[in-house]
Design a protein around this motif. Structure first.
Motif, PDB file in Angstrom:
ATOM      1  N   LYS A  23      35.745  51.070  42.669  1.00 39.17           N
ATOM      2  CA  LYS A  23      35.930  50.915  41.213  1.00 39.17           C
ATOM      3  C   LYS A  23      36.554  49.633  40.728  1.00 39.17           C
ATOM      4  O   LYS A  23      36.672  49.398  39.780  1.00 39.17           O
ATOM      5  N   LEU A  24      37.551  49.181  41.718  1.00 39.82           N
ATOM      6  CA  LEU A  24      38.117  47.974  40.922  1.00 39.82           C
ATOM      7  C   LEU A  24      38.176  46.948  42.134  1.00 39.82           C
ATOM      8  O   LEU A  24      38.413  47.282  43.364  1.00 39.82           O
ATOM      9  N   PHE A  25      37.370  45.787  41.668  1.00 39.07           N
ATOM     10  CA  PHE A  25      37.498  44.641  42.595  1.00 39.07           C
ATOM     11  C   PHE A  25      38.344  43.393  42.151  1.00 39.07           C
ATOM     12  O   PHE A  25      38.175  43.314  40.896  1.00 39.07           O
ATOM     13  N   ILE A  26      39.301  43.163  43.044  1.00 39.48           N
ATOM     14  CA  ILE A  26      40.306  42.227  42.645  1.00 39.48           C
ATOM     15  C   ILE A  26      39.895  40.816  43.446  1.00 39.48           C
ATOM     16  O   ILE A  26      39.839  41.000  44.849  1.00 39.48           O
ATOM     17  N   SER A  27      39.834  39.571  42.820  1.00 42.07           N
ATOM     18  CA  SER A  27      39.878  38.550  43.629  1.00 42.07           C
ATOM     19  C   SER A  27      40.854  37.121  42.846  1.00 42.07           C
ATOM     20  O   SER A  27      41.337  37.623  41.738  1.00 42.07           O
ATOM     21  N   GLY A  28      41.238  36.365  43.335  1.00 44.93           N
ATOM     22  CA  GLY A  28      42.073  34.946  42.885  1.00 44.93           C
ATOM     23  C   GLY A  28      41.109  33.828  42.947  1.00 44.93           C
ATOM     24  O   GLY A  28      40.075  33.728  42.769  1.00 44.93           O
ATOM     25  N   HIS A  29      41.891  32.754  43.609  1.00 45.77           N
ATOM     26  CA  HIS A  29      41.425  31.428  44.150  1.00 45.77           C
ATOM     27  C   HIS A  29      41.026  30.755  42.871  1.00 45.77           C
ATOM     28  O   HIS A  29      41.095  29.499  42.858  1.00 45.77           O
ATOM     29  N   SER A  30      40.200  31.104  42.007  1.00 48.25           N
ATOM     30  CA  SER A  30      39.576  30.213  40.899  1.00 48.25           C
ATOM     31  C   SER A  30      40.705  29.655  39.972  1.00 48.25           C
ATOM     32  O   SER A  30      40.514  28.652  39.130  1.00 48.25           O
ATOM     33  N   HIS A  31      41.784  30.323  39.866  1.00 47.61           N
ATOM     34  CA  HIS A  31      42.971  30.112  38.647  1.00 47.61           C
ATOM     35  C   HIS A  31      42.360  30.365  37.070  1.00 47.61           C
ATOM     36  O   HIS A  31      43.040  29.828  36.456  1.00 47.61           O
ATOM     37  N   ILE A  32      41.079  31.022  37.199  1.00 42.05           N
ATOM     38  CA  ILE A  32      40.685  31.420  35.979  1.00 42.05           C
ATOM     39  C   ILE A  32      41.059  32.978  35.809  1.00 42.05           C
ATOM     40  O   ILE A  32      40.394  33.635  36.609  1.00 42.05           O
ATOM     41  N   LEU A  33      41.599  33.183  34.706  1.00 46.00           N
ATOM     42  CA  LEU A  33      41.493  34.735  34.390  1.00 46.00           C
ATOM     43  C   LEU A  33      40.483  35.501  33.908  1.00 46.00           C
ATOM     44  O   LEU A  33      39.854  34.765  33.013  1.00 46.00           O
ATOM     45  N   LYS A  34      40.284  36.498  34.396  1.00 47.21           N
ATOM     46  CA  LYS A  34      38.945  37.244  34.340  1.00 47.21           C
ATOM     47  C   LYS A  34      38.968  38.850  34.113  1.00 47.21           C
ATOM     48  O   LYS A  34      39.699  39.160  35.186  1.00 47.21           O
ATOM     49  N   ALA A  35      38.347  39.127  33.298  1.00 49.01           N
ATOM     50  CA  ALA A  35      38.118  40.887  33.192  1.00 49.01           C
ATOM     51  C   ALA A  35      37.046  41.051  33.093  1.00 49.01           C
ATOM     52  O   ALA A  35      36.352  40.807  31.731  1.00 49.01           O
ATOM     53  N   MET A  36      35.968  41.624  33.991  1.00 47.82           N
ATOM     54  CA  MET A  36      34.489  41.865  33.615  1.00 47.82           C
ATOM     55  C   MET A  36      34.183  43.202  34.112  1.00 47.82           C
ATOM     56  O   MET A  36      34.599  43.510  35.184  1.00 47.82           O
ATOM     57  N   PHE A  37      33.366  43.833  33.608  1.00 51.31           N
ATOM     58  CA  PHE A  37      32.652  44.946  34.042  1.00 51.31           C
ATOM     59  C   PHE A  37      31.333  44.684  34.955  1.00 51.31           C
ATOM     60  O   PHE A  37      30.737  44.031  34.107  1.00 51.31           O
ATOM     61  N   ASP A  38      31.193  45.101  36.127  1.00 52.31           N
ATOM     62  CA  ASP A  38      30.094  44.679  36.772  1.00 52.31           C
ATOM     63  C   ASP A  38      29.030  46.221  36.641  1.00 52.31           C
ATOM     64  O   ASP A  38      29.550  47.142  37.425  1.00 52.31           O
ATOM     65  N   LYS A  39      27.839  45.972  35.568  1.00 57.72           N
ATOM     66  CA  LYS A  39      27.229  47.032  35.367  1.00 57.72           C
ATOM     67  C   LYS A  39      26.620  47.604  36.866  1.00 57.72           C
ATOM     68  O   LYS A  39      26.204  48.671  37.008  1.00 57.72           O
ATOM     69  N   LYS A  40      25.857  46.606  37.371  1.00 63.27           N
ATOM     70  CA  LYS A  40      25.130  46.624  38.643  1.00 63.27           C
ATOM     71  C   LYS A  40      25.687  47.597  39.421  1.00 63.27           C
ATOM     72  O   LYS A  40      25.339  48.433  39.999  1.00 63.27           O
ATOM     73  N   ASN A  41      26.998  47.244  39.849  1.00 63.11           N
ATOM     74  CA  ASN A  41      27.783  47.966  40.875  1.00 63.11           C
ATOM     75  C   ASN A  41      28.865  48.979  40.269  1.00 63.11           C
ATOM     76  O   ASN A  41      29.582  49.743  41.054  1.00 63.11           O
ATOM     77  N   ASN A  42      28.957  49.164  38.828  1.00 64.12           N
ATOM     78  CA  ASN A  42      29.618  50.125  38.170  1.00 64.12           C
ATOM     79  C   ASN A  42      31.327  50.019  38.746  1.00 64.12           C
ATOM     80  O   ASN A  42      31.878  50.890  39.300  1.00 64.12           O
ATOM     81  N   LEU A  43      31.752  48.733  38.771  1.00 63.63           N
ATOM     82  CA  LEU A  43      33.025  48.712  39.025  1.00 63.63           C
ATOM     83  C   LEU A  43      33.509  47.327  37.982  1.00 63.63           C
ATOM     84  O   LEU A  43      32.920  46.897  37.328  1.00 63.63           O
ATOM     85  N   LEU A  44      34.834  47.299  38.130  1.00 63.20           N
ATOM     86  CA  LEU A  44      35.786  46.548  36.995  1.00 63.20           C
ATOM     87  C   LEU A  44      36.286  45.392  37.905  1.00 63.20           C
ATOM     88  O   LEU A  44      36.738  45.721  39.038  1.00 63.20           O
ATOM     89  N   HIS A  45      35.977  44.138  37.526  1.00 65.29           N
ATOM     90  CA  HIS A  45      36.575  42.954  38.506  1.00 65.29           C
ATOM     91  C   HIS A  45      37.525  42.411  37.687  1.00 65.29           C
ATOM     92  O   HIS A  45      37.549  42.189  36.188  1.00 65.29           O
ATOM     93  N   LEU A  46      38.832  42.234  38.223  1.00 64.22           N
ATOM     94  CA  LEU A  46      39.953  41.663  37.739  1.00 64.22           C
ATOM     95  C   LEU A  46      40.339  40.269  38.597  1.00 64.22           C
ATOM     96  O   LEU A  46      40.315  40.129  39.621  1.00 64.22           O
ATOM     97  N   ASN A  47      40.617  39.234  37.732  1.00 65.31           N
ATOM     98  CA  ASN A  47      41.131  38.120  38.281  1.00 65.31           C
ATOM     99  C   ASN A  47      42.404  37.547  37.740  1.00 65.31           C
ATOM    100  O   ASN A  47      42.103  37.251  36.278  1.00 65.31           O
ATOM    101  N   PRO A  48      43.538  37.522  38.007  1.00 59.67           N
ATOM    102  CA  PRO A  48      44.742  37.471  37.188  1.00 59.67           C
ATOM    103  C   PRO A  48      45.094  35.842  36.996  1.00 59.67           C
ATOM    104  O   PRO A  48      45.945  35.719  36.362  1.00 59.67           O
TER     105      PRO A  48
END
Length: 165
Positions: free
Chosen positions: A104-129
């Motif tokens: 339900k929640l996928f978290i990644s880092g690495h890019s140094h770009i803060l993102k909060a996006m909903f992935d409609k295809k996989n029905n999950l929330l993506h967060l990158n702090p």
């Protein structure tokens, strides 16, 4: 109800502001590139720490944290990978993990770009702090915090720690 502090890309940097936010949480989640074992030790003194290793992390950190961390917080399934991409641009490893069983929640880092996006295809929330450290091309140090209640993510906040210099 579980209060989460989410950080990534500290690159060996920790300060009193990060530690203050950590003390207000129930758990700290770090999405890789700790940079040093000292960052881990400081965070673990305050609250339980979950995380993954990042591409700059040494063998000692890699022995303590996995590349892929799949876990539950309350009833919420979480998948964490340092270099994971984002919806529509997942890395092969992330694509494999999500296609086997989407969290339900996928978290990644690495890019140094803060993102909060909903992935409609996989029905999950993506967060990158973003990045809470001072190394990298980002201009503002960032983190996130939110509450997990059952399967729900609530009260998502972006925390700006100020310029990296």
């Amino acid at each position: 109800m579980t209060k989460i502090l989410l950080l990534s890309d500290s690159h060996s940097y920790i300060d009193d502001r990060i530690l203050e936010y950590a003390s207000q949480s129930d758990e700290i989640w770090h999405c890789g590139d700790f940079g040093s074992i000292e960052v881990i030790e400081e965070l673990e003194k305050i609250k339980p720490l979950k995380g993954v290793y990042g591409n700059i992390d040494n063998a000692k950190i890699r022995a303590e944290f996995p590349e892929v961390n799949r876990f539950f917080c309350e009833d919420l399934e979480v998948l964490m990978i340092h270099i994971g991409g984002y919806p529509g641009k997942y890395t092969p490893l992330t694509h494999k993990e999500i296609s086997e069983k989407a969290p339900k929640l996928f978290i990644s880092g690495h890019s140094h770009i803060l993102k909060a996006m909903f992935d409609k295809k996989n029905n999950l929330l993506h967060l990158n702090p973003g990045a809470c450290g001072k190394q990298g091309w980002h201009k503002v140090r960032t983190m996130m915090r939110f509450v997990v209640e059952g399967q729900e993510i609530k009260d998502l906040e972006i925390i700006e720690l100020g310029p990296k210099n």
